[in-house]
Design a protein around this motif. Structure first.
Motif, PDB file in Angstrom:
ATOM      1  N   TYR A  42       0.830  -1.202   0.000  1.00 46.86           N
ATOM      2  CA  TYR A  42       0.000   0.000   0.000  1.00 46.86           C
ATOM      3  C   TYR A  42       0.870   1.260   0.000  1.00 46.86           C
ATOM      4  CZ  TYR A  42      -3.077   3.704   1.216  1.00 46.86           C
ATOM      5  OH  TYR A  42      -3.737   4.907   1.170  1.00 46.86           O
ATOM      6  N   LEU A  43       1.858   1.278   0.884  1.00 47.30           N
ATOM      7  CA  LEU A  43       2.719   2.467   1.004  1.00 47.30           C
ATOM      8  C   LEU A  43       3.510   2.705  -0.275  1.00 47.30           C
ATOM      9  CD1 LEU A  43       3.933   2.005   4.688  1.00 47.30           C
ATOM     10  CD2 LEU A  43       2.226   3.627   3.855  1.00 47.30           C
ATOM     11  N   GLU A  44       3.988   1.616  -0.876  1.00 48.40           N
ATOM     12  CA  GLU A  44       4.729   1.740  -2.145  1.00 48.40           C
ATOM     13  C   GLU A  44       3.816   2.311  -3.232  1.00 48.40           C
ATOM     14  OE1 GLU A  44       7.819   1.347  -3.002  1.00 48.40           O
ATOM     15  OE2 GLU A  44       8.575   0.616  -1.095  1.00 48.40           O
ATOM     16  N   ALA A  45       2.616   1.742  -3.318  1.00 47.70           N
ATOM     17  CA  ALA A  45       1.669   2.195  -4.353  1.00 47.70           C
ATOM     18  C   ALA A  45       1.321   3.664  -4.137  1.00 47.70           C
ATOM     19  CB  ALA A  45       0.403   1.348  -4.310  1.00 47.70           C
ATOM     20  N   HIS A  46       1.072   4.015  -2.889  1.00 47.93           N
ATOM     21  CA  HIS A  46       0.700   5.393  -2.572  1.00 47.93           C
ATOM     22  C   HIS A  46       1.836   6.344  -2.968  1.00 47.93           C
ATOM     23  CE1 HIS A  46      -0.710   8.845  -0.211  1.00 47.93           C
ATOM     24  NE2 HIS A  46      -1.899   8.291  -0.349  1.00 47.93           N
ATOM     25  N   GLY A  47       3.079   5.977  -2.610  1.00 47.38           N
ATOM     26  CA  GLY A  47       4.243   6.812  -2.950  1.00 47.38           C
ATOM     27  C   GLY A  47       4.397   6.971  -4.459  1.00 47.38           C
ATOM     28  N   SER A  48       4.231   5.867  -5.177  1.00 41.33           N
ATOM     29  CA  SER A  48       4.393   5.935  -6.633  1.00 41.33           C
ATOM     30  C   SER A  48       3.328   6.818  -7.273  1.00 41.33           C
ATOM     31  CB  SER A  48       4.284   4.533  -7.255  1.00 41.33           C
ATOM     32  OG  SER A  48       5.408   3.786  -6.902  1.00 41.33           O
ATOM     33  N   LEU A  49       2.102   6.669  -6.810  1.00 42.63           N
ATOM     34  CA  LEU A  49       1.021   7.464  -7.405  1.00 42.63           C
ATOM     35  C   LEU A  49       1.167   8.946  -7.066  1.00 42.63           C
ATOM     36  CD1 LEU A  49      -1.937   4.977  -6.853  1.00 42.63           C
ATOM     37  CD2 LEU A  49      -0.834   5.530  -9.010  1.00 42.63           C
TER      38      LEU A  49
ATOM     39  N   GLN B 125       8.703  -0.609 -10.684  1.00 46.70           N
ATOM     40  CA  GLN B 125       7.509  -0.711  -9.854  1.00 46.70           C
ATOM     41  C   GLN B 125       6.504   0.394 -10.194  1.00 46.70           C
ATOM     42  OE1 GLN B 125       8.082  -0.268  -5.617  1.00 46.70           O
ATOM     43  NE2 GLN B 125       7.783  -2.453  -5.368  1.00 46.70           N
ATOM     44  N   ASN B 126       7.026   1.586 -10.457  1.00 47.40           N
ATOM     45  CA  ASN B 126       6.139   2.690 -10.828  1.00 47.40           C
ATOM     46  C   ASN B 126       5.320   2.329 -12.062  1.00 47.40           C
ATOM     47  OD1 ASN B 126       7.086   4.252  -8.784  1.00 47.40           O
ATOM     48  ND2 ASN B 126       8.459   5.478 -10.048  1.00 47.40           N
ATOM     49  N   VAL B 127       5.972   1.675 -13.008  1.00 43.71           N
ATOM     50  CA  VAL B 127       5.275   1.278 -14.236  1.00 43.71           C
ATOM     51  C   VAL B 127       4.164   0.283 -13.890  1.00 43.71           C
ATOM     52  CG1 VAL B 127       5.550   0.131 -16.471  1.00 43.71           C
ATOM     53  CG2 VAL B 127       7.334   1.676 -15.647  1.00 43.71           C
ATOM     54  N   LEU B 128       4.472  -0.680 -13.004  1.00 41.06           N
ATOM     55  CA  LEU B 128       3.462  -1.679 -12.615  1.00 41.06           C
ATOM     56  C   LEU B 128       2.273  -1.015 -11.920  1.00 41.06           C
ATOM     57  CD1 LEU B 128       5.573  -4.644 -11.186  1.00 41.06           C
ATOM     58  CD2 LEU B 128       4.348  -4.534 -13.351  1.00 41.06           C
ATOM     59  N   PHE B 129       2.573  -0.060 -11.033  1.00 42.26           N
ATOM     60  CA  PHE B 129       1.485   0.623 -10.328  1.00 42.26           C
ATOM     61  C   PHE B 129       0.632   1.432 -11.310  1.00 42.26           C
ATOM     62  CE2 PHE B 129       4.333   0.486  -6.404  1.00 42.26           C
ATOM     63  CZ  PHE B 129       3.620  -0.572  -5.854  1.00 42.26           C
ATOM     64  N   LEU B 130       1.286   2.039 -12.265  1.00 42.74           N
ATOM     65  CA  LEU B 130       0.534   2.823 -13.248  1.00 42.74           C
ATOM     66  C   LEU B 130      -0.350   1.906 -14.086  1.00 42.74           C
ATOM     67  CD1 LEU B 130       0.105   5.704 -14.223  1.00 42.74           C
ATOM     68  CD2 LEU B 130       1.898   5.356 -15.912  1.00 42.74           C
ATOM     69  N   GLN B 131       0.186   0.733 -14.454  1.00 36.32           N
ATOM     70  CA  GLN B 131      -0.622  -0.217 -15.229  1.00 36.32           C
ATOM     71  C   GLN B 131      -1.842  -0.668 -14.420  1.00 36.32           C
ATOM     72  OE1 GLN B 131       2.337  -3.160 -16.149  1.00 36.32           O
ATOM     73  NE2 GLN B 131       2.928  -2.168 -18.068  1.00 36.32           N
ATOM     74  N   SER B 177      -8.478  -1.771  -4.156  1.00 40.05           N
ATOM     75  CA  SER B 177      -8.618  -2.450  -5.460  1.00 40.05           C
ATOM     76  C   SER B 177      -7.289  -2.448  -6.198  1.00 40.05           C
ATOM     77  CB  SER B 177      -9.649  -1.733  -6.336  1.00 40.05           C
ATOM     78  OG  SER B 177     -10.859  -1.655  -5.679  1.00 40.05           O
ATOM     79  N   LEU B 178      -6.593  -1.326  -6.114  1.00 42.12           N
ATOM     80  CA  LEU B 178      -5.298  -1.204  -6.795  1.00 42.12           C
ATOM     81  C   LEU B 178      -4.281  -2.199  -6.208  1.00 42.12           C
ATOM     82  CD1 LEU B 178      -3.786   1.248  -8.689  1.00 42.12           C
ATOM     83  CD2 LEU B 178      -2.528   1.335  -6.579  1.00 42.12           C
ATOM     84  N   VAL B 179      -4.226  -2.254  -4.877  1.00 44.76           N
ATOM     85  CA  VAL B 179      -3.276  -3.173  -4.226  1.00 44.76           C
ATOM     86  C   VAL B 179      -3.625  -4.623  -4.565  1.00 44.76           C
ATOM     87  CG1 VAL B 179      -2.358  -3.969  -1.996  1.00 44.76           C
ATOM     88  CG2 VAL B 179      -2.699  -1.541  -2.398  1.00 44.76           C
ATOM     89  N   LYS B 180      -4.934  -4.911  -4.666  1.00 45.01           N
ATOM     90  CA  LYS B 180      -5.350  -6.276  -5.032  1.00 45.01           C
ATOM     91  C   LYS B 180      -4.829  -6.640  -6.417  1.00 45.01           C
ATOM     92  CE  LYS B 180      -9.495  -6.113  -2.333  1.00 45.01           C
ATOM     93  NZ  LYS B 180     -10.889  -5.658  -2.372  1.00 45.01           N
ATOM     94  N   LEU B 181      -4.894  -5.678  -7.329  1.00 49.62           N
ATOM     95  CA  LEU B 181      -4.401  -5.935  -8.697  1.00 49.62           C
ATOM     96  C   LEU B 181      -2.906  -6.254  -8.674  1.00 49.62           C
ATOM     97  CD1 LEU B 181      -6.245  -3.122 -10.668  1.00 49.62           C
ATOM     98  CD2 LEU B 181      -6.480  -5.561 -11.056  1.00 49.62           C
ATOM     99  N   ILE B 182      -2.171  -5.528  -7.837  1.00 50.07           N
ATOM    100  CA  ILE B 182      -0.726  -5.767  -7.750  1.00 50.07           C
ATOM    101  C   ILE B 182      -0.475  -7.119  -7.095  1.00 50.07           C
ATOM    102  CG2 ILE B 182       1.450  -4.908  -6.756  1.00 50.07           C
ATOM    103  CD1 ILE B 182      -0.113  -2.168  -6.578  1.00 50.07           C
ATOM    104  N   ASP B 183      -1.291  -7.403  -6.070  1.00 49.72           N
ATOM    105  CA  ASP B 183      -1.158  -8.655  -5.322  1.00 49.72           C
ATOM    106  C   ASP B 183      -1.338  -9.838  -6.261  1.00 49.72           C
ATOM    107  OD1 ASP B 183      -0.786  -9.750  -2.754  1.00 49.72           O
ATOM    108  OD2 ASP B 183      -2.866 -10.420  -2.763  1.00 49.72           O
ATOM    109  N   ARG B 184      -2.343  -9.759  -7.150  1.00 45.67           N
ATOM    110  CA  ARG B 184      -2.591 -10.856  -8.089  1.00 45.67           C
ATOM    111  C   ARG B 184      -1.460 -10.997  -9.082  1.00 45.67           C
ATOM    112  NH1 ARG B 184      -8.314  -8.884  -8.503  1.00 45.67           N
ATOM    113  NH2 ARG B 184      -9.226  -9.807  -6.668  1.00 45.67           N
ATOM    114  N   LYS B 185      -0.929  -9.854  -9.480  1.00 47.45           N
ATOM    115  CA  LYS B 185       0.156  -9.837 -10.447  1.00 47.45           C
ATOM    116  C   LYS B 185       1.375 -10.611  -9.915  1.00 47.45           C
ATOM    117  CE  LYS B 185       0.925  -6.392 -13.730  1.00 47.45           C
ATOM    118  NZ  LYS B 185      -0.196  -5.684 -14.073  1.00 47.45           N
ATOM    119  N   ASN B 186       1.599 -10.445  -8.591  1.00 47.49           N
ATOM    120  CA  ASN B 186       2.772 -11.075  -8.000  1.00 47.49           C
ATOM    121  C   ASN B 186       2.594 -12.572  -7.729  1.00 47.49           C
ATOM    122  OD1 ASN B 186       4.075  -8.679  -8.067  1.00 47.49           O
ATOM    123  ND2 ASN B 186       3.533  -8.101  -5.968  1.00 47.49           N
ATOM    124  N   ASP B 187       1.303 -13.002  -7.748  1.00 49.61           N
ATOM    125  CA  ASP B 187       1.057 -14.414  -7.416  1.00 49.61           C
ATOM    126  C   ASP B 187       1.661 -15.359  -8.460  1.00 49.61           C
ATOM    127  OD1 ASP B 187      -0.178 -13.798  -5.124  1.00 49.61           O
ATOM    128  OD2 ASP B 187      -2.212 -13.866  -5.938  1.00 49.61           O
TER     129      ASP B 187
END
Lengths: 252, 187
Positions: A42-49, B125-131, B177-187
């Motif tokens: 969560y913290l990583e995502a928040h920082g990136s966004l 990681q920034n790219v993954l979060f943006l996706q 929802s966003l974190v869930k998408l990342i979580d699934r990606k890493n599975d």
């Protein structure tokens, strides 16, 4: 369960839990590895966004500094390249004809980039010069009337001088501030103009969204699409400029 | 064990505070070296300037939004980041560099490689979060984009025409929802 934990983590991080819930979360966090990972994610995502979307004035200032220093330290290209040419053998040699054609193509591409007719079109299309409407109250023209005449005649240099005096006399006059800001931008005093317009936007005058639209135009002129979007997005439904802003957003 | 912050962290702070004198010092120390490297590897001075500026802005971003703490000297770190950036550019253009990889950087300490690696990973990681962000619904994207701009959340709520309470609740849900998408990606 995992999904519940993720939502719980988001609510915790957003400060959306009450005190008892927060304490319960923190207590579980001590020994629940999965929860720890969710919080880190969560913290990583928040920082990136934040990095991607924050309107970061400090970053803008830094970029200005870097651009100025680049000119100082990365200039004198030919001398440095000539120096390198003496030690570096060319990997491939283009035929004279090909070099000539590619040179011409490069000049064409560069020319198109500078000329950028497509950019100009968008700016021309959406930057309808505003008109300064003042009600004349007598036979004698006031300073405000004169400033308006100059502004409407697009004599921005002279209008700027007149508006500057009026702004100095009454800095709370939103109309004067707005047209003064636009005049500054039109006469290449962009930074100063933007400062005034930004202040105007922060207030609640009737020129609030005019200021936002003018800010967007100032960035569109420089082809800075992210900033243009940023300011257009500030114009809400119901504002006079909303339709135009939305049209432009679609085209960007 | 937490590593000790290097005294060159002051250069990172200089980027954060736009300390022109200290940023100028960075240029004095490193700009020439980056320029030589890029010119020697099929680039020109403009390429070098772009790479240098990008690297400094990346470091700024990393420091401001991801709390970068420098545990190695600044100069080799910046040079390594610039070199990697330029080698990646060459790779994209399918041009072989004259310099072979990072052979010429063997004298650089392990800490520096590690720090540059972290920076590179963060960029990925920034790219993954943006996706992941792009996969969210329009309303969620709007709420997150506005919430991240740095304005008071009360003002964001007003702009979006929702109550402050609703904005907070919805933002938590959208971020989840966003974190869930990342979580699934890493599975």
């Amino acid at each position: 369960m995992t999904e519940d934990k993720i939502l719980w983590t988001a609510r915790y991080a957003e400060g959306d839990l009450n005190e008892t819930e927060s304490l319960a979360y923190e207590s579980l966090l001590k020994h629940d590895q999965e929860l720890k990972e969710h919080l880190l994610d969560y913290l990583e995502a928040h920082g990136s966004l934040r990095m991607l979307f924050a309107y970061d004035n400090e970053r803008k200032s830094l970029v200005s500094t870097l651009e100025a220093l680049n000119e100082e330290y990365f200039d004198n290209i030919e001398a440095a390249e000539a120096e390198i040419d003496t030690v570096q053998p060319k990997v491939t040699k283009l035929s004279t004809y090909l070099r000539w054609v590619s040179g011409l193509a490069a000049v064409f591409v560069l020319g198109m980039l500078i000329w950028a007719p497509w950019k100009g079109d968008l700016y021309e299309q959406f930057n309808a010069a505003p008109q300064m409407n003042v009600a004349e109250r007598g036979a004698e023209k006031t300073d405000l009337d004169q400033a308006a005449t100059l502004f409407n005649d697009k004599k921005y240099q002279e209008a700027k001088v007149a508006l500057s005096k009026l702004n100095l006399a009454d800095s709370q006059n939103a109309m004067v501030t707005y047209y003064y800001g636009v005049s500054l931008i039109e006469t290449s005093e962009v930074a100063k103009g933007r400062l005034l317009l930004e202040e105007l936007f922060k207030g609640d005058s009737v020129y609030k969204y005019d200021a936002a639209y003018a800010m967007a135009m100032s960035y569109l002129k420089e082809d800075k699409k992210v900033d243009t979007r940023f300011w257009l997005e500030k114009i809400p439904d119901g504002a006079v400029q909303f339709e135009k802003a939305q049209q432009l957003l679609k085209k960007l | 064990m937490t590593k000790k912050v290097h005294e060159d962290q002051r250069y990172v702070t200089a980027l954060l505070t736009n300390d022109v004198a200290l940023v100028n010092e960075i240029y004095k120390k490193c700009a020439g070296k980056v320029k030589s490297f890029v010119l020697f590897n099929n680039g020109n001075a403009d390429d070098a300037a772009d790479i240098f500026q990008e690297a400094l802005v990346d470091i700024y971003n990393q420091a401001k939004y991801k709390d970068l703490q420098l545990t190695c000297p600044f100069e080799p770190f910046l040079l390594l980041v610039c070199k990697r950036k330029w080698l990646n550019e060459l790779k994209k253009k399918s041009v072989s560099p004259v310099t072979k990889g990072e052979d010429d950087l063997l004298h650089i300490g392990e800490d520096t490689f590690e720090q540059a690696e972290v920076l590179a990973q963060q960029q990925e990681q920034n790219v993954l979060f943006l996706q992941a962000f792009e996969k969210l619904g329009e309303r969620c994207k709007e709420i997150i984009r506005w919430s991240m701009k740095g304005e008071a959340q009360e003002k964001v709520a007003e702009t979006l025409g929702v109550t402050y309470g609703y904005l907070r609740k919805k933002k938590s849900e959208c971020m989840a929802s966003l974190v869930k998408l990342i979580d699934r990606k890493n599975d």
